[in-house]
Write a protein that holds these residues in place. Structure first.
Motif, PDB file in Angstrom:
ATOM      1  N   ALA A 189      36.815  -7.291   1.207  1.00 14.25           N
ATOM      2  CA  ALA A 189      37.389  -5.944   1.048  1.00 14.25           C
ATOM      3  C   ALA A 189      36.650  -5.156  -0.028  1.00 14.25           C
ATOM      4  N   ALA A 190      36.281  -5.828  -1.102  1.00 11.39           N
ATOM      5  CA  ALA A 190      35.568  -5.147  -2.177  1.00 11.39           C
ATOM      6  C   ALA A 190      34.188  -4.690  -1.722  1.00 11.39           C
ATOM      7  N   ALA A 191      33.517  -5.522  -0.920  1.00  7.80           N
ATOM      8  CA  ALA A 191      32.197  -5.162  -0.417  1.00  7.80           C
ATOM      9  C   ALA A 191      32.284  -3.942   0.487  1.00  7.80           C
ATOM     10  N   LYS A 192      33.291  -3.894   1.328  1.00  2.00           N
ATOM     11  CA  LYS A 192      33.436  -2.738   2.208  1.00  2.00           C
ATOM     12  C   LYS A 192      33.722  -1.475   1.400  1.00  2.00           C
ATOM     13  N   ALA A 193      34.497  -1.631   0.326  1.00  2.00           N
ATOM     14  CA  ALA A 193      34.818  -0.470  -0.505  1.00  2.00           C
ATOM     15  C   ALA A 193      33.592   0.041  -1.258  1.00  2.00           C
ATOM     16  N   ARG A 194      32.659  -0.857  -1.585  1.00  2.00           N
ATOM     17  CA  ARG A 194      31.465  -0.471  -2.353  1.00  2.00           C
ATOM     18  C   ARG A 194      30.414   0.227  -1.506  1.00  2.00           C
ATOM     19  N   ALA A 195      30.468   0.054  -0.194  1.00  2.00           N
ATOM     20  CA  ALA A 195      29.388   0.537   0.667  1.00  2.00           C
ATOM     21  C   ALA A 195      29.293   2.057   0.628  1.00  2.00           C
ATOM     22  N   ASP A 196      28.107   2.556   0.304  1.00  2.34           N
ATOM     23  CA  ASP A 196      27.857   3.996   0.331  1.00  2.34           C
ATOM     24  C   ASP A 196      27.533   4.479   1.743  1.00  2.34           C
ATOM     25  N   VAL A 197      26.951   3.591   2.541  1.00  3.46           N
ATOM     26  CA  VAL A 197      26.542   3.949   3.894  1.00  3.46           C
ATOM     27  C   VAL A 197      27.016   2.857   4.844  1.00  3.46           C
ATOM     28  N   VAL A 198      27.587   3.261   5.959  1.00  2.23           N
ATOM     29  CA  VAL A 198      28.047   2.311   6.987  1.00  2.23           C
ATOM     30  C   VAL A 198      27.450   2.739   8.328  1.00  2.23           C
ATOM     31  N   VAL A 199      26.913   1.765   9.040  1.00  2.00           N
ATOM     32  CA  VAL A 199      26.371   2.006  10.377  1.00  2.00           C
ATOM     33  C   VAL A 199      27.046   1.035  11.332  1.00  2.00           C
ATOM     34  N   ALA A 200      27.597   1.540  12.421  1.00  2.00           N
ATOM     35  CA  ALA A 200      28.248   0.700  13.431  1.00  2.00           C
ATOM     36  C   ALA A 200      27.826   1.179  14.811  1.00  2.00           C
ATOM     37  N   ALA A 201      27.633   0.235  15.725  1.00  2.00           N
ATOM     38  CA  ALA A 201      27.224   0.597  17.088  1.00  2.00           C
ATOM     39  C   ALA A 201      27.482  -0.569  18.030  1.00  2.00           C
ATOM     40  N   ASP A 202      27.515  -0.232  19.318  1.00  2.00           N
ATOM     41  CA  ASP A 202      27.632  -1.229  20.382  1.00  2.00           C
ATOM     42  C   ASP A 202      26.290  -1.359  21.083  1.00  2.00           C
ATOM     43  N   TYR A 203      25.962  -2.600  21.481  1.00  2.98           N
ATOM     44  CA  TYR A 203      24.675  -2.882  22.107  1.00  2.98           C
ATOM     45  C   TYR A 203      24.893  -3.713  23.368  1.00  2.98           C
ATOM     46  N   GLU A 204      23.876  -3.655  24.225  1.00  4.74           N
ATOM     47  CA  GLU A 204      23.956  -4.412  25.481  1.00  4.74           C
ATOM     48  C   GLU A 204      22.578  -4.983  25.813  1.00  4.74           C
ATOM     49  N   VAL A 205      22.573  -6.232  26.259  1.00  7.45           N
ATOM     50  CA  VAL A 205      21.358  -6.902  26.699  1.00  7.45           C
ATOM     51  C   VAL A 205      21.573  -7.345  28.143  1.00  7.45           C
ATOM     52  N   GLY A 206      20.627  -7.002  29.028  1.00  7.47           N
ATOM     53  CA  GLY A 206      20.747  -7.364  30.431  1.00  7.47           C
ATOM     54  C   GLY A 206      20.433  -8.823  30.694  1.00  7.47           C
ATOM     55  N   MET A 207      20.695  -9.263  31.910  1.00 11.83           N
ATOM     56  CA  MET A 207      20.431 -10.642  32.312  1.00 11.83           C
ATOM     57  C   MET A 207      18.954 -10.796  32.659  1.00 11.83           C
ATOM     58  N   GLN A 208      18.263 -11.629  31.912  1.00  5.18           N
ATOM     59  CA  GLN A 208      16.833 -11.836  32.126  1.00  5.18           C
ATOM     60  C   GLN A 208      16.598 -13.150  32.850  1.00  5.18           C
ATOM     61  N   ASP A 209      15.615 -13.156  33.738  1.00  4.69           N
ATOM     62  CA  ASP A 209      15.240 -14.379  34.438  1.00  4.69           C
ATOM     63  C   ASP A 209      14.020 -14.997  33.770  1.00  4.69           C
ATOM     64  N   GLN A 210      13.935 -16.311  33.793  1.00  4.99           N
ATOM     65  CA  GLN A 210      12.777 -16.990  33.212  1.00  4.99           C
ATOM     66  C   GLN A 210      11.506 -16.693  33.995  1.00  4.99           C
ATOM     67  N   ALA A 211      11.636 -16.415  35.266  1.00  3.79           N
ATOM     68  CA  ALA A 211      10.526 -15.927  36.096  1.00  3.79           C
ATOM     69  C   ALA A 211       9.290 -16.795  35.994  1.00  3.79           C
ATOM     70  N   PHE A 212       9.483 -18.117  35.953  1.00  2.45           N
ATOM     71  CA  PHE A 212       8.300 -18.979  35.974  1.00  2.45           C
ATOM     72  C   PHE A 212       7.590 -18.826  37.312  1.00  2.45           C
ATOM     73  N   LEU A 213       6.292 -19.083  37.312  1.00  2.00           N
ATOM     74  CA  LEU A 213       5.499 -18.809  38.507  1.00  2.00           C
ATOM     75  C   LEU A 213       5.546 -19.932  39.527  1.00  2.00           C
ATOM     76  N   GLY A 214       5.976 -21.113  39.127  1.00  4.36           N
ATOM     77  CA  GLY A 214       6.095 -22.226  40.081  1.00  4.36           C
ATOM     78  C   GLY A 214       7.548 -22.503  40.398  1.00  4.36           C
ATOM     79  N   PRO A 215       8.065 -22.080  41.544  1.00  2.00           N
ATOM     80  CA  PRO A 215       9.480 -22.305  41.853  1.00  2.00           C
ATOM     81  C   PRO A 215       9.841 -23.793  41.873  1.00  2.00           C
ATOM     82  N   GLU A 216      11.143 -24.063  41.878  1.00  6.38           N
ATOM     83  CA  GLU A 216      11.649 -25.426  41.837  1.00  6.38           C
ATOM     84  C   GLU A 216      11.127 -26.239  43.026  1.00  6.38           C
ATOM     85  N   SER A 217      10.717 -27.460  42.760  1.00  9.53           N
ATOM     86  CA  SER A 217      10.207 -28.309  43.835  1.00  9.53           C
ATOM     87  C   SER A 217      10.167 -29.752  43.370  1.00  9.53           C
ATOM     88  N   GLY A 218      10.136 -30.660  44.344  1.00 12.35           N
ATOM     89  CA  GLY A 218      10.055 -32.074  44.023  1.00 12.35           C
ATOM     90  C   GLY A 218      10.101 -32.914  45.278  1.00 12.35           C
TER      91      GLY A 218
END
Length: 805
Positions: A189-218
């Motif tokens: 609580a004391a740290a929040k009270a001391r802050a002269d500047v506050v920045v808040a935001a929401d972020y989003e990261v999409g679903m990434q594929d590993q995209a290896f060049l050799g598909p699954e096989s065996g």
């Protein structure tokens, strides 16, 4: 590349050649791969083999009311059709929790879930037979986000199951939940009270594929002893066997896996894919069965990077001291657990970034949903967090009117700093120095005459323009931006996991020459481990000729090729085992040479020097081959890193990580603000690697990680329909990855500050650049456009029409 070298370890031996540690030896598979001659697992062949295929669900969530295989079984050339009722033993498997069915029975939980397996004498016959299987589905509403997963009317993805790491998980549709709390309530609580500047935001990261060049096989081959031999492209031979054996109803010793040529991995081969169907079909038919996914099926057949939604709040003094950070990270784990619990642990514990912040309130969680299953991918939870906390630092610097790099340097952790988990960083942590170095690298020159010539219609190479060969941008509205980012990544397995690796080393004389054979179960997936292991053996034993045995389960586990751990762990195992071989050789030498020097040999220390047994001051006594004789030395031994401990389930406190790695990036971009197109002009990196065992491979790893991070920033995303959780772009036509035309020059500055706890002082390399490259590119685009840009990957519509002036 520029480099700062760390001191060499004190030698008890000398390498026989210049191909030991520290040398840029070439990879034995390199030329074969670039010429197309390398044998991948998809090239496997057996004279009487059948082909396997998987029937997959077209729904993300549905009840199975019935399955009719009659038409498929009657097709000429079809030898087997298996459904859930045909499974011989265990019906579920999983990396951490056995929550994933081999074949769906009453319900499917994601788009592409396996429903039946087919074996036929031709791959096209197998596909056509699968298409004739009639499955009666009753579609159910999909669970797709946090609201539908944990709300008051939430449908449970796994009713009746309670596969959680701790009792602190607040809902059955949450795979794992990890808070991290640093500082008591009053100080917070004391740290929040001391802050002269506050920045808040929401972020989003999409679903990434590993995209290896050799598909699954065996290829699965039934054995005469009733067991099975599986030749497979994977990341962890022994954990595959551990999951497979119960499914096949066999003891582990009768399930033998051999690594076949792997065309990339990046985490997606940690989970099983076609291992179980190939083996089940082979055992059912009594014939070898080969399976090869095409690119379309590969998108359904492996896990992806967790998409994430993140909320961050930072508070700082007007002088730029960050007083507190608060964050919440929600990862979508999809239908099954995979490694989501561990990804949560990483995201939570590394969520504040490489910054010394005294007050932290953070949490991370992963959801069960009906979206595609997600698990390991390069960066493993730290990527999502890094994008958000680095965007926050940019915004905080702007609000304070401070230089972005100076703000980061002022708050950077260093050796001796405490992480938010309470763990002391007891190794070099040159975050401020990396930022200084990457900023000091020369900037690429501005375009001669700017973009006016291009806009005026003069000849300009379109490959240098945003949009490239699409020939859309001609130089109008183009702005240049420069951005910075730095990240922190753990190395190795954490949270109390007893991480170890095994190596077997054989030293013998062949045709009058010493030869070393190194045998491990390490999966070579393109990282160059086979090169490094040979370099270590040459260094430790002073022998030129080193052969790397094919990886299989006939030697102890090497763990997974992931978490930047193989050079540390299996390299450490090779080093340790070679040391034991050397000790035995010198013991044998003392015994066999005693008659030659009886008066003084007993009190003299012996060492190996360039293939000779010598006194400690270098006086040769005998050749290695003479001492070895006709009796080889073969030793198998394990190497364990120092222990870690689980994070406390309610506070996140604990020494959970073995080692940390750090990388900083500077990106230079040019943006067509009218069309929303981006050209990355340069992506420079500075990274501390502890010790570069193979400098050429180190630079290659940094380039590869940086390129994958660039892909996440600008193009790579699996699109999932919001209403039905269906994958919309399962092909490289619609899922874009960076090509050579998208990959900019990548200057690299290497530091070598030894970690005293690690073999040779080395530090894991390949994952850290994947973290900071994404936010550096986004930082540069913000610099060029003035836009907040809180989501990756960036799309043209996020820029076009939004830039003023």
């Amino acid at each position: 590349m520029t480099a700062t070298r760390c001191p060499e370890p004190t030698p008890t031996h000398a390498a026989a050649s210049s191909a030991g540690i520290g040398a840029s030896t070439l990879r034995p598979d390199g030329i074969l791969k670039v010429t197309g001659e390398f044998a991948y697992s998809s090239d496997l062949w057996h004279e009487d083999m059948l082909w396997g295929h998987t029937l997959r669900s077209p729904h993300a969530h549905a009840e199975i009311r019935g399955i009719d295989v009659t038409e498929a079984v009657r097709m000429p050339g079809v030898h087997a059709v298996l459904t859930h009722d045909d499974l011989p033993a265990a019906t579920h498997y999983g990396l951490e929790f056995a929550d994933q069915p081999v074949l769906a029975k009453d319900r499917v939980r994601f788009h592409g879930e396996p429903v039946a397996f087919v074996a036929a004498d031709h791959p096209e016959t197998a596909r056509r037979a699968a298409a004739k299987i009639k499955v009666a589905y009753a579609p159910l509403p999909p669970v797709t986000d946090e609201a539908s997963a944990t709300g008051p009317d939430a449908v449970l993805i796994h009713p009746g199951r309670h596969d959680h790491r701790s009792d602190a998980v607040p809902h059955p549709n949450i795979v794992h939940h990890q808070p991290v709390i640093r500082g008591d309530d009053g100080a917070w609580a004391a740290a929040k009270a001391r802050a002269d500047v506050v920045v808040a935001a929401d972020y989003e990261v999409g679903m990434q594929d590993q995209a290896f060049l050799g598909p699954e096989s065996g290829l699965a081959v039934p054995a005469e002893d009733g067991g099975i031999d599986l030749y497979i492209a994977t990341q962890w031979l022994h954990v595959d066997r551990q999951q497979l054996a119960p499914v096949l109803g066999l003891p582990e010793e009768k399930v033998r896996l051999t690594l076949s040529g792997v065309g990339g991995a990046f985490g997606a081969r940690e989970d099983m894919s076609m291992q179980a169907p190939a083996c089940l079909l082979a055992m059912h038919t009594g014939r070898p069965v080969k399976m090869v996914y095409n690119r379309y099926e590969s998108f359904f057949g492996h896990v992806h990077r967790h998409p994430a939604k993140l909320h961050y709040e930072h508070g700082a003094t007007k002088d730029g001291e960050i007083l507190y950070v608060e964050y919440r990270i929600v990862l979508d784990g999809g239908a099954y657990a995979s490694s989501s619990a561990s990804v949560v642990g990483n995201a939570a514990s590394l969520g504040a970034g490489p910054y010394d912040i005294p007050h932290v309130r953070g949490e991370a969680l992963a959801l069960y949903t009906n979206n595609p299953p997600c698990g390991a991918m390069r960066g493993f939870g730290a990527v999502q967090a890094c994008f958000a906390y680095e965007a926050q630092l940019d915004k905080l610097a702007a609000k304070l009117g401070m230089d972005r790099v100076e703000l980061r340097r002022r708050n950077a952790v260093g050796e001796g700093s405490l992480m938010p988990t309470g763990q002391e960083i007891d190794q070099p942590a040159p975050v401020a120095e990396l930022l200084r170095r990457v900023k000091a690298l020369p900037l690429p020159p501005e375009r001669d005459g700017g973009w006016g010539r291009a806009a005026a219609g003069e000849d300009v190479d379109v490959r240098s323009l945003p949009g490239g060969l699409s020939n859309t941008s001609h130089g109008e509205g183009i702005r240049r931006g420069v951005g910075y980012a730095v990240g922190i990544k753990n190395v190795g397995y954490s949270e109390g996991f007893d991480d170890y690796s095994t190596a077997k080393v054989r030293l013998e004389a062949v045709a009058g020459e010493p030869v070393v054979l190194v045998h491990t179960a390490m999966a070579e997936v393109g990282q160059g481990g086979v090169t490094v292991h040979a370099q270590i053996a040459r260094t430790e034993l002073g022998v030129d000729r080193v052969t790397i045995h094919p990886a299989d389960t006939q030697v102890g586990s090497a763990g997974s090729t992931s978490a930047c751990r193989q050079t540390y762990m299996t390299g450490g195992a090779v080093k340790h085992t070679c040391e034991l071989v050397r000790e035995e050789l010198l013991r044998r030498g003392r015994e066999r040479l005693a008659h030659r020097h009886p008066a003084w040999l007993a009190g003299v220390e012996l060492v190996l020097e360039s293939g000779k047994v010598c006194t400690h001051d270098g006086e040769p006594i005998a050749d290695l081959v003479e001492v070895l004789g006709e009796e080889p030395i073969e030793i198998e031994a394990e190497f364990h890193h120092r222990p870690t401990e689980p994070f406390h389930p309610r506070t996140g406190q604990g020494a959970g990580h073995v080692q940390y790695s750090f990388c900083a990036h500077r990106a230079v971009v040019e943006v067509d603000t009218d069309l929303g197109l981006v050209k990355v002009v340069e992506l420079a990196a500075a990274q501390d690697v502890g010790k570069a065992l193979n400098p050429l491979s180190v630079v290659g790893q940094i380039h590869g990680g940086s390129t994958q991070g660039l892909g996440l920033a600008l193009m790579e995303e699996i699109q999932v329909s919001a209403d039905g959780a269906l994958i919309r772009n399962p092909s490289f036509t619609d899922y874009l990855i960076p090509t050579i035309l998208d990959t900019p020059p990548m200057p690299v500055d290497i530091l070598e500050l030894a970690d005293g706890n690690a073999p040779y002082g080395l530090r894991g390399v390949g994952e850290a650049p994947t973290l900071s490259s994404t936010p550096a590119v986004m930082s540069a685009i913000r610099d060029a456009t003035g836009l907040a840009l809180d989501r990756v990957p960036l799309r043209p519509e996020h820029i076009a029409g939004h830039v003023s002036g």
